[in-house]
Design a protein around this motif. Sequence first.
Motif, PDB file in Angstrom:
ATOM      1  N   ALA A  48      77.141  22.727  40.948  1.00  0.00           N
ATOM      2  CA  ALA A  48      74.784  23.276  40.965  1.00  0.00           C
ATOM      3  C   ALA A  48      74.465  22.355  41.423  1.00  0.00           C
ATOM      4  N   ALA A  49      75.412  20.699  40.898  1.00  0.00           N
ATOM      5  CA  ALA A  49      74.855  19.529  41.024  1.00  0.00           C
ATOM      6  C   ALA A  49      74.736  18.966  42.580  1.00  0.00           C
ATOM      7  N   ALA A  50      76.291  19.848  42.989  1.00  0.00           N
ATOM      8  CA  ALA A  50      76.664  19.060  44.068  1.00  0.00           C
ATOM      9  C   ALA A  50      75.344  19.792  45.281  1.00  0.00           C
ATOM     10  N   CYS A  51      74.730  20.859  45.271  1.00  0.00           N
ATOM     11  CA  CYS A  51      73.872  21.596  45.566  1.00  0.00           C
ATOM     12  C   CYS A  51      72.488  21.216  45.843  1.00  0.00           C
ATOM     13  N   VAL A  52      71.456  19.932  45.167  1.00  0.00           N
ATOM     14  CA  VAL A  52      70.502  19.627  44.683  1.00  0.00           C
ATOM     15  C   VAL A  52      70.792  18.052  45.140  1.00  0.00           C
ATOM     16  N   VAL A  53      71.890  17.047  44.877  1.00  0.00           N
ATOM     17  CA  VAL A  53      71.891  15.704  44.850  1.00  0.00           C
ATOM     18  C   VAL A  53      71.058  15.858  46.112  1.00  0.00           C
ATOM     19  N   PRO A  54      70.051  14.931  46.549  1.00  0.00           N
ATOM     20  CA  PRO A  54      69.567  14.048  47.806  1.00  0.00           C
ATOM     21  C   PRO A  54      70.682  13.597  48.520  1.00  0.00           C
ATOM     22  N   TYR A  55      71.660  13.604  49.127  1.00  0.00           N
ATOM     23  CA  TYR A  55      72.785  12.655  49.566  1.00  0.00           C
ATOM     24  C   TYR A  55      72.114  12.026  50.925  1.00  0.00           C
ATOM     25  N   ASP A  56      70.998  12.695  51.637  1.00  0.00           N
ATOM     26  CA  ASP A  56      70.679  11.643  52.641  1.00  0.00           C
ATOM     27  C   ASP A  56      69.253  10.634  52.229  1.00  0.00           C
ATOM     28  N   GLU A  57      69.212  10.203  50.930  1.00  0.00           N
ATOM     29  CA  GLU A  57      68.647   8.863  50.373  1.00  0.00           C
ATOM     30  C   GLU A  57      69.968   8.241  49.045  1.00  0.00           C
ATOM     31  N   THR A  58      70.319   9.120  48.967  1.00  0.00           N
ATOM     32  CA  THR A  58      71.647   8.352  47.988  1.00  0.00           C
ATOM     33  C   THR A  58      72.635   7.292  49.005  1.00  0.00           C
ATOM     34  N   GLY A  59      73.126   8.649  49.766  1.00  0.00           N
ATOM     35  CA  GLY A  59      74.414   8.561  50.518  1.00  0.00           C
ATOM     36  C   GLY A  59      76.295   9.193  49.896  1.00  0.00           C
ATOM     37  N   VAL A  60      76.482   9.938  50.339  1.00  0.00           N
ATOM     38  CA  VAL A  60      77.296  10.258  50.122  1.00  0.00           C
ATOM     39  C   VAL A  60      78.772   9.641  48.608  1.00  0.00           C
ATOM     40  N   PRO A  61      78.847   8.070  49.074  1.00  0.00           N
ATOM     41  CA  PRO A  61      78.932   8.130  47.932  1.00  0.00           C
ATOM     42  C   PRO A  61      78.801   8.051  46.145  1.00  0.00           C
ATOM     43  N   ALA A  62      77.796   7.222  46.415  1.00  0.00           N
ATOM     44  CA  ALA A  62      76.650   7.133  45.693  1.00  0.00           C
ATOM     45  C   ALA A  62      76.057   8.408  44.476  1.00  0.00           C
ATOM     46  N   GLY A  63      76.160   9.747  45.623  1.00  0.00           N
ATOM     47  CA  GLY A  63      75.864  10.632  45.471  1.00  0.00           C
ATOM     48  C   GLY A  63      76.597  11.485  45.046  1.00  0.00           C
ATOM     49  N   THR A  64      78.257  11.844  45.254  1.00  0.00           N
ATOM     50  CA  THR A  64      79.471  11.890  44.196  1.00  0.00           C
ATOM     51  C   THR A  64      79.204  11.157  43.059  1.00  0.00           C
ATOM     52  N   LEU A  65      78.482  10.259  43.295  1.00  0.00           N
ATOM     53  CA  LEU A  65      79.336  10.103  41.216  1.00  0.00           C
ATOM     54  C   LEU A  65      77.756  10.245  40.882  1.00  0.00           C
ATOM     55  N   ALA A  66      76.169  10.898  41.518  1.00  0.00           N
ATOM     56  CA  ALA A  66      75.337  11.077  40.579  1.00  0.00           C
ATOM     57  C   ALA A  66      76.304  12.780  40.472  1.00  0.00           C
ATOM     58  N   VAL A  67      77.013  13.194  41.244  1.00  0.00           N
ATOM     59  CA  VAL A  67      77.194  14.558  40.493  1.00  0.00           C
ATOM     60  C   VAL A  67      77.789  14.701  39.487  1.00  0.00           C
ATOM     61  N   GLY A  68      78.667  13.727  39.029  1.00  0.00           N
ATOM     62  CA  GLY A  68      79.128  13.509  37.881  1.00  0.00           C
ATOM     63  C   GLY A  68      78.399  13.426  36.958  1.00  0.00           C
ATOM     64  N   TRP A  69      77.818  12.063  37.263  1.00  0.00           N
ATOM     65  CA  TRP A  69      77.170  11.831  36.308  1.00  0.00           C
ATOM     66  C   TRP A  69      75.999  13.107  35.746  1.00  0.00           C
ATOM     67  N   THR A  70      75.712  14.079  35.989  1.00  0.00           N
ATOM     68  CA  THR A  70      74.586  15.196  35.841  1.00  0.00           C
ATOM     69  C   THR A  70      75.704  16.521  35.331  1.00  0.00           C
ATOM     70  N   VAL A  71      76.912  16.252  35.531  1.00  0.00           N
ATOM     71  CA  VAL A  71      77.319  17.356  34.295  1.00  0.00           C
ATOM     72  C   VAL A  71      78.163  16.749  33.737  1.00  0.00           C
ATOM     73  N   PHE A  72      78.457  15.457  32.851  1.00  0.00           N
ATOM     74  CA  PHE A  72      78.707  14.398  31.418  1.00  0.00           C
ATOM     75  C   PHE A  72      77.771  14.925  31.308  1.00  0.00           C
ATOM     76  N   VAL A  73      75.943  14.303  31.691  1.00  0.00           N
ATOM     77  CA  VAL A  73      74.765  14.173  30.904  1.00  0.00           C
ATOM     78  C   VAL A  73      74.508  16.305  30.299  1.00  0.00           C
ATOM     79  N   ALA A  74      74.532  16.567  31.610  1.00  0.00           N
ATOM     80  CA  ALA A  74      74.570  18.377  30.517  1.00  0.00           C
ATOM     81  C   ALA A  74      75.181  18.830  30.007  1.00  0.00           C
ATOM     82  N   LEU A  75      76.585  18.178  29.585  1.00  0.00           N
ATOM     83  CA  LEU A  75      77.650  18.492  28.878  1.00  0.00           C
ATOM     84  C   LEU A  75      77.248  17.300  27.543  1.00  0.00           C
ATOM     85  N   ALA A  76      77.142  16.528  28.011  1.00  0.00           N
ATOM     86  CA  ALA A  76      76.553  15.756  26.594  1.00  0.00           C
ATOM     87  C   ALA A  76      75.349  16.109  26.033  1.00  0.00           C
ATOM     88  N   PHE A  77      74.479  17.456  26.532  1.00  0.00           N
ATOM     89  CA  PHE A  77      73.275  17.866  25.441  1.00  0.00           C
ATOM     90  C   PHE A  77      73.820  18.819  24.981  1.00  0.00           C
TER      91      PHE A  77
END
Length: 339
Positions: free
Chosen positions: A105-134
């Motif tokens: 789900a996170a991979a489908c919504v990250v704005p890769y055109d603004e973040t770039g692929v490497p930072a977007g991949t990190l954003a996916v991991g961080w989104t999963v981490f925060v969801a599990l943290a909640f």
Amino acid sequence: MLYGILAATTALLLAALLAALFRGPGLRVRAFDRRRQRPVPLLGGAAVVLATCAVVGTCTWTGVAPLGGGVGRLLVAGAGVALLGLVADVWRLRVRVLVAGTAIAAACVVPYDETGVPAGTLAVGWTVFVALAFRSLDHADGLAGTVGVVTAFGVAACAAADLMDGLAVLLSVLAAALTGFLMHNWHPARIGLGACGSLFAGFLLASSAVFTRAGYGTWSSSGVLFALTAVGSADVALVVLSRRTAKRSLLRAGPDHLAHRLRRLGLTPQGATVLLGLGAFSGVLVGVLAHTGWADEENVLWVAGGALLVVLLLLRVPVYGARRVVSSQVRAQLRVRSG
């Protein structure tokens, strides 16, 4: 402004009503928190999800507050994560299934055109981490909801500062829905958030924060994002360090979270929730000020240092085997009396 207040009020009342209605069905289908001594149904998250989606969908359909394509896709992805969490609440799912579903789900919504692929991949991991943290924060009455409300208002302020009105409306409605849910979740809780609500809230908050920081530097964004979610991050770090030190499985539940340890120090359930809520507010305030330029981004280091200090101090609070020791002492006293 008037429409925003009306939407938030509607979400609050609708979530409160649905949470009250869902308590009975939650008990009947045995979807309750098995870690507690008393049955607390876990369908409160469904109330938050339905209230948020209904109000935001109505605002978009009527044209009062259109979300925009990217934000609408974010809400749809969040609803998918919530559905996966609901299945976990009712029938139980392995953690890796929740991780995989949230990552997709996170991979489908990250704005890769603004973040770039490497930072977007990190954003996916961080989104999963925060969801599990909640999801991890849902270990004490009112805690996940309180931290969620504070974080939602903070990320909404960041979105409003960048003129992302649709995203700000979504987060304001989410905060209102969580507030309505808290009417039934404050100690003693009559209904819980469950994986459905906690994953939904964590996913929306993390993804929204990524949207607001898209286009900024990776390192500066990392600091702001951490400040916005410092309490959840600290809870995960505390649990992981504690269980690793005690050589326990990371997936084995235990009374080793933030609120559990504060309770052992003498705080009441309400006091622990309020204290952690204040901690979340402090981190969110620093994150908002850093994002808007009212404070230097280096100030997030104070949040990181404070979170680390809290983790190290609470790590010294004994939590494993305490009940077993008490039980042994009681049995010994009974043997002495019977003898």
